[in-house]
Design a protein around this motif. Structure first.
Motif, PDB file in Angstrom:
ATOM      1  N   LEU A  46     -33.265  -7.926 -34.269  1.00 37.94           N
ATOM      2  CA  LEU A  46     -33.642  -6.958 -35.304  1.00 37.94           C
ATOM      3  C   LEU A  46     -35.151  -6.799 -35.382  1.00 37.94           C
ATOM      4  O   LEU A  46     -35.671  -5.671 -35.475  1.00 37.94           O
ATOM      5  CB  LEU A  46     -33.078  -7.401 -36.657  1.00 37.94           C
ATOM      6  N   LEU A  47     -35.882  -7.911 -35.326  1.00 42.28           N
ATOM      7  CA  LEU A  47     -37.344  -7.832 -35.358  1.00 42.28           C
ATOM      8  C   LEU A  47     -37.887  -7.126 -34.114  1.00 42.28           C
ATOM      9  O   LEU A  47     -38.835  -6.341 -34.206  1.00 42.28           O
ATOM     10  CB  LEU A  47     -37.929  -9.241 -35.466  1.00 42.28           C
ATOM     11  N   ALA A  48     -37.293  -7.407 -32.950  1.00 38.26           N
ATOM     12  CA  ALA A  48     -37.744  -6.749 -31.717  1.00 38.26           C
ATOM     13  C   ALA A  48     -37.492  -5.249 -31.777  1.00 38.26           C
ATOM     14  O   ALA A  48     -38.337  -4.442 -31.363  1.00 38.26           O
ATOM     15  CB  ALA A  48     -37.029  -7.363 -30.510  1.00 38.26           C
ATOM     16  N   PHE A  49     -36.362  -4.852 -32.323  1.00 38.51           N
ATOM     17  CA  PHE A  49     -36.048  -3.431 -32.438  1.00 38.51           C
ATOM     18  C   PHE A  49     -37.000  -2.744 -33.405  1.00 38.51           C
ATOM     19  O   PHE A  49     -37.498  -1.637 -33.140  1.00 38.51           O
ATOM     20  CB  PHE A  49     -34.603  -3.262 -32.898  1.00 38.51           C
ATOM     21  N   ALA A  50     -37.273  -3.397 -34.528  1.00 40.82           N
ATOM     22  CA  ALA A  50     -38.220  -2.833 -35.484  1.00 40.82           C
ATOM     23  C   ALA A  50     -39.620  -2.745 -34.885  1.00 40.82           C
ATOM     24  O   ALA A  50     -40.332  -1.750 -35.079  1.00 40.82           O
ATOM     25  CB  ALA A  50     -38.242  -3.690 -36.759  1.00 40.82           C
ATOM     26  N   GLY A  51     -40.021  -3.765 -34.131  1.00 42.80           N
ATOM     27  CA  GLY A  51     -41.325  -3.716 -33.476  1.00 42.80           C
ATOM     28  C   GLY A  51     -41.413  -2.619 -32.441  1.00 42.80           C
ATOM     29  O   GLY A  51     -42.461  -1.972 -32.291  1.00 42.80           O
ATOM     30  N   SER A  56     -45.257  -1.855 -31.951  1.00 42.11           N
ATOM     31  CA  SER A  56     -46.061  -3.055 -32.174  1.00 42.11           C
ATOM     32  C   SER A  56     -46.273  -3.800 -30.861  1.00 42.11           C
ATOM     33  O   SER A  56     -45.365  -3.882 -30.014  1.00 42.11           O
ATOM     34  CB  SER A  56     -45.370  -3.971 -33.187  1.00 42.11           C
ATOM     35  N   SER A  57     -47.461  -4.356 -30.703  1.00 38.79           N
ATOM     36  CA  SER A  57     -47.785  -5.093 -29.478  1.00 38.79           C
ATOM     37  C   SER A  57     -47.122  -6.466 -29.434  1.00 38.79           C
ATOM     38  O   SER A  57     -47.094  -7.096 -28.381  1.00 38.79           O
ATOM     39  CB  SER A  57     -49.306  -5.255 -29.352  1.00 38.79           C
ATOM     40  N   VAL A  58     -46.613  -6.941 -30.562  1.00 35.14           N
ATOM     41  CA  VAL A  58     -45.986  -8.271 -30.604  1.00 35.14           C
ATOM     42  C   VAL A  58     -44.463  -8.167 -30.541  1.00 35.14           C
ATOM     43  O   VAL A  58     -43.769  -9.158 -30.781  1.00 35.14           O
ATOM     44  CB  VAL A  58     -46.412  -9.024 -31.880  1.00 35.14           C
ATOM     45  N   ALA A  59     -43.930  -6.987 -30.211  1.00 31.16           N
ATOM     46  CA  ALA A  59     -42.474  -6.826 -30.156  1.00 31.16           C
ATOM     47  C   ALA A  59     -41.857  -7.685 -29.064  1.00 31.16           C
ATOM     48  O   ALA A  59     -40.678  -8.048 -29.146  1.00 31.16           O
ATOM     49  CB  ALA A  59     -42.114  -5.359 -29.936  1.00 31.16           C
ATOM     50  N   ALA A  60     -42.647  -8.041 -28.039  1.00 34.65           N
ATOM     51  CA  ALA A  60     -42.109  -8.853 -26.950  1.00 34.65           C
ATOM     52  C   ALA A  60     -41.806 -10.280 -27.398  1.00 34.65           C
ATOM     53  O   ALA A  60     -40.956 -10.945 -26.800  1.00 34.65           O
ATOM     54  CB  ALA A  60     -43.090  -8.874 -25.781  1.00 34.65           C
ATOM     55  N   VAL A  61     -42.485 -10.747 -28.459  1.00 37.77           N
ATOM     56  CA  VAL A  61     -42.260 -12.131 -28.909  1.00 37.77           C
ATOM     57  C   VAL A  61     -40.845 -12.311 -29.462  1.00 37.77           C
ATOM     58  O   VAL A  61     -40.101 -13.191 -29.002  1.00 37.77           O
ATOM     59  CB  VAL A  61     -43.331 -12.533 -29.936  1.00 37.77           C
ATOM     60  N   PRO A  62     -40.425 -11.516 -30.469  1.00 40.45           N
ATOM     61  CA  PRO A  62     -39.041 -11.693 -30.936  1.00 40.45           C
ATOM     62  C   PRO A  62     -38.007 -11.355 -29.868  1.00 40.45           C
ATOM     63  O   PRO A  62     -36.911 -11.929 -29.862  1.00 40.45           O
ATOM     64  CB  PRO A  62     -38.946 -10.736 -32.131  1.00 40.45           C
ATOM     65  N   PHE A  63     -38.343 -10.454 -28.947  1.00 41.84           N
ATOM     66  CA  PHE A  63     -37.385 -10.157 -27.878  1.00 41.84           C
ATOM     67  C   PHE A  63     -37.215 -11.380 -26.967  1.00 41.84           C
ATOM     68  O   PHE A  63     -36.110 -11.677 -26.524  1.00 41.84           O
ATOM     69  CB  PHE A  63     -37.867  -8.957 -27.067  1.00 41.84           C
ATOM     70  N   GLY A  64     -38.318 -12.092 -26.689  1.00 45.37           N
ATOM     71  CA  GLY A  64     -38.207 -13.313 -25.899  1.00 45.37           C
ATOM     72  C   GLY A  64     -37.372 -14.361 -26.610  1.00 45.37           C
ATOM     73  O   GLY A  64     -36.572 -15.065 -25.978  1.00 45.37           O
ATOM     74  N   VAL A  65     -37.550 -14.458 -27.943  1.00 43.71           N
ATOM     75  CA  VAL A  65     -36.731 -15.399 -28.723  1.00 43.71           C
ATOM     76  C   VAL A  65     -35.260 -15.006 -28.644  1.00 43.71           C
ATOM     77  O   VAL A  65     -34.375 -15.860 -28.528  1.00 43.71           O
ATOM     78  CB  VAL A  65     -37.219 -15.433 -30.186  1.00 43.71           C
ATOM     79  N   THR A  90     -23.852  -2.421 -30.217  1.00 43.10           N
ATOM     80  CA  THR A  90     -23.224  -1.211 -30.748  1.00 43.10           C
ATOM     81  C   THR A  90     -23.997  -0.672 -31.935  1.00 43.10           C
ATOM     82  O   THR A  90     -24.224   0.541 -32.057  1.00 43.10           O
ATOM     83  CB  THR A  90     -21.774  -1.505 -31.157  1.00 43.10           C
ATOM     84  N   THR A  91     -24.426  -1.573 -32.811  1.00 40.90           N
ATOM     85  CA  THR A  91     -25.194  -1.149 -33.981  1.00 40.90           C
ATOM     86  C   THR A  91     -26.521  -0.525 -33.576  1.00 40.90           C
ATOM     87  O   THR A  91     -26.931   0.508 -34.118  1.00 40.90           O
ATOM     88  CB  THR A  91     -25.436  -2.350 -34.908  1.00 40.90           C
ATOM     89  N   VAL A  92     -27.211  -1.143 -32.615  1.00 41.58           N
ATOM     90  CA  VAL A  92     -28.491  -0.605 -32.149  1.00 41.58           C
ATOM     91  C   VAL A  92     -28.300   0.785 -31.544  1.00 41.58           C
ATOM     92  O   VAL A  92     -29.099   1.699 -31.775  1.00 41.58           O
ATOM     93  CB  VAL A  92     -29.131  -1.566 -31.125  1.00 41.58           C
TER      94      VAL A  92
END
Length: 378
Positions: A46-51, A56-65, A90-92
């Motif tokens: 969810l954080l990666a999608f919002a980023g 946002s330049s930090v979107a890769a961090v939550p995606f890595g998590v 599906t939700t995304v």
């Protein structure tokens, strides 16, 4: 009688044991550790999608998590993490589709406000787009009427439907009912190959071969005609019509066909009196899907049409081709700005609503066919 009862009771006990085993497995998987992994995975997604949406330049961090937690969960709690990930994806997808729709409508508001007209004392946003016939982004005042492009889209779609519908239904009937297995295995993949050819290839062939020939034979300036654009687009929509119609014809129960043949009907009479009427809903859905493909076709229309925003005289003249909604967007999005760009989004709204209505209609017709063939009440 007792042995029959014992067998039935034993079967019920076996099913209950299997069900209780599944419940125990699910409960064991949903312990606190598993729930924590799922929460971490879904929260980071969810954080990666919002980023991503916020650039946002930090979107890769939550995606890595998300990747790490999902990988760990897949090893330790595979069934639970699989359910969670599929639900999240599906939700995304649905949220992304919703955001695209909202973006298109929001961006078109300026054009609808600019082309407002007063009708019986009431201001109707966008009425000028569908009443006037002039698109002029240079003069003062500018005008953004979609009538010429809607007319061009309707002309191309009608001609494409006249090409794709009879040819597609006939080909589907041949493949499903007439062709021997060897021919069927060769013809069906060959037709579906047409769907894999890029639309720009069709457009390039039309521009380099069909347009010059049409210009020479019919004494047309440039050779741009709705007639030949519609034929090309109809050939592009043909694989869709053939594939869906063939599935509909194949789904007709064999008992209906065998009963007709047993009563003395010929194969042709069985096809026309039993198979086609029984699969009519599915065949109609196939034609509607082909029409939707024709409406949304961009590159062939952009390459082959003249790119002039006007209505031919008379309006039924198919030997002139000016502009469609898709070619308008493709030809002007690069240098458009302000209200003109908003008007292009308004053209996208018209296309979206039209194709959406066709898709809903095709789904309704296909569902009706399933109910009819399945013996359910409509």
């Amino acid at each position: 009688m007792d042995s029959f009862t014992d067998t039935a009771v034993g079967g019920l006990e076996a099913r209950a044991e299997r069900y209780s085993g599944r419940v125990r497995t699910f409960v064991s998987e949903t312990d606190s550790g598993a729930l924590a992994v799922v929460a971490l995975s879904m929260g980071s997604l969810l954080l990666a999608f919002a980023g991503f949406l916020l650039a946002s330049s930090v979107a890769a961090v939550p995606f890595g998590v998300f990747v790490l937690s999902t990988g760990y969960g897949w090893v330790r709690h595979q069934a639970l993490i699989a359910r969670a990930v599929t639900f999240a994806m599906t939700t995304v997808t649905l949220v992304t589709l919703g955001l695209i729709i909202v973006f298109i409508f929001v961006e078109s508001i300026a054009a609808f406000q600019y082309e407002s007209m007063t009708v019986f004392g009431v201001s109707v946003p966008g009425a000028g787009m569908f009443v006037q016939t002039r698109w002029d982004a240079v003069s003062d005042p500018v005008r953004y009427s979609l009538v010429p492009m809607i007319h061009g889209t309707a002309m191309v779609t009608a001609i494409a439907t006249l090409v794709a519908a009879p040819l597609g239904v006939a080909a589907a009937l041949f493949i499903s009912e007439i062709a021997p297995p060897v021919v069927r295995e060769a013809v069906k993949p060959g037709i579906e190959i047409l769907a894999g050819i890029p639309s720009i290839v069709y457009g390039f062939i039309g521009f380099t071969i069909i347009n010059p020939w049409a210009g020479e034979e019919f004494a047309l300036n440039g050779g741009s005609t709705y007639l030949f654009v519609g034929i090309v687009v109809g050939l592009m929509a043909l694989p869709t019509v053939v594939s869906v119609a063939e599935d509909a014809l194949t789904s007709v129960p064999d008992a209906m066909k065998d009963g007709s043949l047993a009563l003395g009907a010929t194969e042709w009479q069985s096809m026309t009196s039993i198979t086609l009427p029984a699969a009519f809903s599915g065949v109609s859905a196939a034609v509607l899907l082909g029409v939707g493909r024709a409406i949304g076709e961009t590159m062939a229309a952009t390459v082959m049409l003249a790119g002039v925003q006007k209505v031919p005289e008379p309006i039924t003249n198919v030997f002139y081709g000016y502009e469609t909604l898709t070619s308008l967007i493709a030809a002007n999005y690069g240098n458009a700005s302000g209200v003109q760009e908003s008007a292009l989004f308004a053209a996208g709204v018209v296309l979206f609503v039209t194709v959406l209505c066709l898709s809903v209609a095709s789904q309704y017709i296909e569902a009706r066919m399933r109910r009819r063939l399945g013996g359910e009440q409509a």
